[in-house]
Design an enzyme around this catalytic site. Structure first.
Site, short mmCIF file in Angstrom:
data_model
loop_
_atom_site.label_atom_id
_atom_site.label_comp_id
_atom_site.label_asym_id
_atom_site.label_seq_id
_atom_site.Cartn_x
_atom_site.Cartn_y
_atom_site.Cartn_z
CG ASN A 1 42.75 27.67 39.10
OD1 ASN A 1 42.89 28.73 38.52
ND2 ASN A 1 41.57 27.27 39.58
CB SER B 1 46.02 37.66 40.66
OG SER B 1 45.26 38.83 40.43
CE1 TYR C 1 43.40 36.20 44.94
CE2 TYR C 1 43.73 38.32 43.85
CZ TYR C 1 43.54 36.94 43.78
OH TYR C 1 43.48 36.33 42.56
#
Length: 264
Positions: A88, A142, A156
């Site tokens: 995570n 994500s 990211y």
């Protein structure tokens, strides 16, 4: 009724590791797996302010290779290995503004935290799963990995896209040996990290946090359910995926975003 009761402790006897497990989505996952009967180990850089006696805590910065080794060694010594690994750990704290403001150090940091920490931890803990011919690895990615925003998520998003590809290829390698590898891609979750992210963006833009939150949802194309997710909702999906009920699921990327993702 009996089936429901069986599900409440369906992870009894399993050892699970949740990285970044002291807050946000990670804590919600750790708590949910504990509720399902698992013995849960959590990692984070710092000991949480409130000691959670439910979880075995290991302090580590998993973007540092030696800390990954330390975590793996302690797990092997104390527990013999893990049955469930939830990668995570991740963050999007780098400067916004596009390519011109991002240095090599920024790119390296994004890759270390959001990709290579998972790669290294898998490499350290996967052999025991292969030896016992069972295990589940979850990579928390994500929707930014598929729907990047150049103003705020460039490195990211690139790192999460790489994580998606890595997770898919790893699943193909180890499936026949009894290990399932699955990706979960949350959209916007109502966490402290998200609140800080919005505050920083709002400050840079000179607008309120509420307006920035609305702008971000509009920039992403809107969320049909009209709100961010509660981390417990994401945790519930992860709990299902690591359970025996999901025994035929591997190699998939589960999007949990309130209907935001714009493609079929």
């Amino acid at each position: 009724m009996e089936n429901i009761q069986n599900q409440t402790q369906e992870l009894e006897g399993r050892i699970a590791l949740v990285t970044g497990g002291t807050k946000g989505i990670g804590k919600a996952i750790a708590d949910r797996l504990t509720q399902a009967g698992a013995k849960v180990i959590v990692t984070a850089r710092n000991q949480p302010g409130e000691i959670d006696l439910q979880h075995y805590f290991i302090a580590a910065d998993l973007s540092v290779p030696s800390d990954v080794t330390k975590v793996a060694n302690e797990i092997h010594e104390q527990f013999g290995g893990v049955d469930i690994l939830v990668n995570n750990m991740g963050s999007n704290t780098l400067p916004g503004g596009g390519f011109s403001v991002l240095t090599d150090e920024h790119w390296d940091q994004a890759l270390q935290v959001n990709l290579l920490s998972s790669v290294r931890l898998d490499r350290a803990l996967l052999p025991k799963m292969l030896e016992q011919k069972s295990g589940v690895i979850i990579h928390i990615s994500s929707t930014s990995g598929m729907l990047p925003i150049w103003e705020s998520t460039m490195p990211y998003s690139a790192a999460k896209a790489a994580l998606n590809a890595y997770s898919k290829t790893l699943s193909g390698e180890v499936a026949a040996q009894g290990v399932r590898v699955i990706t979960v891609s949350p959209g916007l979750n109502k966490t402290q990290a998200m609140a800080t992210f919005l505050e920083d963006l709002a400050k840079s833009a000179g607008i309120s946090v509420e307006q920035m939150s609305q702008n971000l949802m509009e920039r992403l194309g809107g969320i049909p359910l009209g709100r961010m997710a509660d981390p417990k909702e994401t945790a519930e999906l992860v709990n299902f995926l690591v359970s025996p009920r999901a025994s035929y699921i591997t190699g998939a990327n589960y999007i949990i975003d309130g209907g935001n993702f714009p493609v079929v």
